[in-house]
Design a protein around this motif. Sequence first.
Motif, mmCIF file in Angstrom:
data_model
loop_
_atom_site.group_PDB
_atom_site.id
_atom_site.type_symbol
_atom_site.label_atom_id
_atom_site.label_comp_id
_atom_site.label_asym_id
_atom_site.label_seq_id
_atom_site.Cartn_x
_atom_site.Cartn_y
_atom_site.Cartn_z
ATOM 1 N N LEU A 1 6.918 21.576 -8.076
ATOM 2 C CA LEU A 1 5.544 22.024 -7.435
ATOM 3 C C LEU A 1 4.793 22.768 -8.298
ATOM 4 N N PRO A 2 3.336 22.645 -8.361
ATOM 5 C CA PRO A 2 2.426 23.575 -9.197
ATOM 6 C C PRO A 2 2.456 24.955 -8.401
ATOM 7 N N PRO B 1 3.906 30.324 -0.180
ATOM 8 C CA PRO B 1 5.167 30.778 -0.279
ATOM 9 C C PRO B 1 6.233 30.386 1.081
ATOM 10 N N GLU B 2 5.516 30.217 2.078
ATOM 11 C CA GLU B 2 6.344 29.927 3.063
ATOM 12 C C GLU B 2 6.710 28.321 3.031
ATOM 13 N N VAL B 3 5.785 27.424 2.511
ATOM 14 C CA VAL B 3 6.002 26.095 2.361
ATOM 15 C C VAL B 3 7.111 25.935 0.969
ATOM 16 N N ASP B 4 6.634 26.550 0.128
ATOM 17 C CA ASP B 4 8.035 26.430 -1.032
ATOM 18 C C ASP B 4 9.372 26.825 -0.628
ATOM 19 N N SER B 5 9.179 27.936 0.062
ATOM 20 C CA SER B 5 10.768 28.361 0.616
ATOM 21 C C SER B 5 11.386 27.523 1.313
ATOM 22 N N LEU B 6 10.857 26.877 2.460
ATOM 23 C CA LEU B 6 11.465 25.748 3.278
ATOM 24 C C LEU B 6 11.743 24.723 2.254
ATOM 25 N N PHE B 7 10.651 24.201 1.640
ATOM 26 C CA PHE B 7 10.975 23.129 0.548
ATOM 27 C C PHE B 7 12.380 23.252 -0.385
ATOM 28 N N MET B 8 12.377 24.405 -1.011
ATOM 29 C CA MET B 8 13.370 24.561 -1.897
ATOM 30 C C MET B 8 14.724 24.802 -0.922
ATOM 31 N N PHE B 9 14.817 25.365 0.301
ATOM 32 C CA PHE B 9 15.920 25.516 1.000
ATOM 33 C C PHE B 9 16.588 24.059 1.281
ATOM 34 N N LYS C 1 7.261 26.947 12.806
ATOM 35 C CA LYS C 1 6.342 28.144 12.714
ATOM 36 C C LYS C 1 5.529 28.165 11.832
ATOM 37 N N SER C 2 5.713 27.576 10.421
ATOM 38 C CA SER C 2 4.745 27.230 9.662
ATOM 39 C C SER C 2 3.658 26.413 9.906
ATOM 40 N N PHE C 3 4.228 25.299 10.760
ATOM 41 C CA PHE C 3 3.372 24.017 10.793
ATOM 42 C C PHE C 3 2.108 25.055 12.008
ATOM 43 N N PHE D 1 -2.748 24.605 -2.822
ATOM 44 C CA PHE D 1 -2.687 25.316 -1.496
ATOM 45 C C PHE D 1 -1.666 24.963 -0.531
ATOM 46 N N ARG D 2 -0.994 23.975 -0.882
ATOM 47 C CA ARG D 2 0.019 23.270 0.013
ATOM 48 C C ARG D 2 -0.671 23.133 1.401
ATOM 49 N N VAL D 3 -1.682 22.588 1.115
ATOM 50 C CA VAL D 3 -2.530 21.911 2.518
ATOM 51 C C VAL D 3 -2.852 20.727 2.445
ATOM 52 N N LYS D 4 -2.756 19.848 3.437
ATOM 53 C CA LYS D 4 -3.054 18.351 3.599
ATOM 54 C C LYS D 4 -3.499 17.872 4.807
ATOM 55 N N LYS D 5 -4.477 17.323 5.259
ATOM 56 C CA LYS D 5 -5.155 16.747 6.220
ATOM 57 C C LYS D 5 -5.766 15.422 6.320
ATOM 58 N N ASP D 6 -5.576 14.453 7.255
ATOM 59 C CA ASP D 6 -5.910 13.330 7.374
ATOM 60 C C ASP D 6 -7.496 13.529 7.973
#
Length: 322
Positions: free
Chosen positions: A9-10, A18-26, A88-90, A151-156
């Motif tokens: 990840l960048p 940080p929340e997205v990265d923590s879950l991803f790494m877990f 929760k993050s969602f 920013f770890r955001v993505k939306k259609d």
Amino acid sequence: MGDQGTFWLPDGASTIAPEVDSLFMFVTWVSTILFVGVVLAMLYFAIRYRRKSPGDRPQPIKESKILEISWIVVPTILVLLVFNWGFKSFVKMGVAPPNAYEIRAEAWKWNWRFTYPNGTTSQDLYVPVNQPVKMKMSSQDVIHSFFVPAFRVKKDVVPNRYSQVWFEATETGNFDVFCTEYCGTAHSDMMATVKVVSQSEFNEWLESGGGATDDMPLPELGELLYEQQGCQTCHSMDGSPKVGPTWKDLYGKPNHPMADGSTVTADEDYLKEAIVEPGAKIVEGYQNVMPASYSSLSERELAALIEFMKANSQYAEDGSGS
């Protein structure tokens, strides 16, 4: 803006990163440990219980209820943990704070336009640092997707409806915006930049209407609009073909071939019509994919684009144009 990030990840530059990265790494490390464990177990069993002679038969193994319960309970716990963490993050990513600054985003093949509450528009997205920003987005044609990796955001971004996403940038700098839904020939060129600035710089930029252009010479304004309006996505300035005809040597070009077999001279009247009513005359070898949104350009902006073409045309220089 950091340049390092991680292997995957960048650098994160938003409050949600940080929340997205923590879950991803877990998930990554748990998956890696399970994968290594399964592979090692397979190798052990293949060696431990291999047939040593033609008449050799493996001894029957009595089932272990503890082992059977473990491989049901442990994965269930992991799934519930990941689901709870991710949900929760969602929810947090889907509900913008009440004080979020709202910006409208329009997507079309193959550009972005961002509109601010005071009417200012831009192709790149300007936002203040440490301020929640809510994007209210719509598409003029097909499905696109607003994705800012840092920013770890993505939306259609869907036609005929609004979608929204929010973020709060924590660092100043420039960050890439990508479209991550395949949307046609120039999908990979559908990019923009998020320019994160201080609150005072953002206020100044907004008050100036995105930059003062009233005193700018028309060719310079045309070059600016060529970038801001996303014209470079479909029209090159070096003669190379893209989705649309090149603008090099276009102004004043005689016998410009049309799809219906006719020819025109690319004078001011034709070029203005091509921008405002792109479906009126289709150039031979190209499709009618230019959106009609450019009809909202002012007379000064249209004149500026034409003067920019004129400044880059041999037909204007040698006087052979109209």
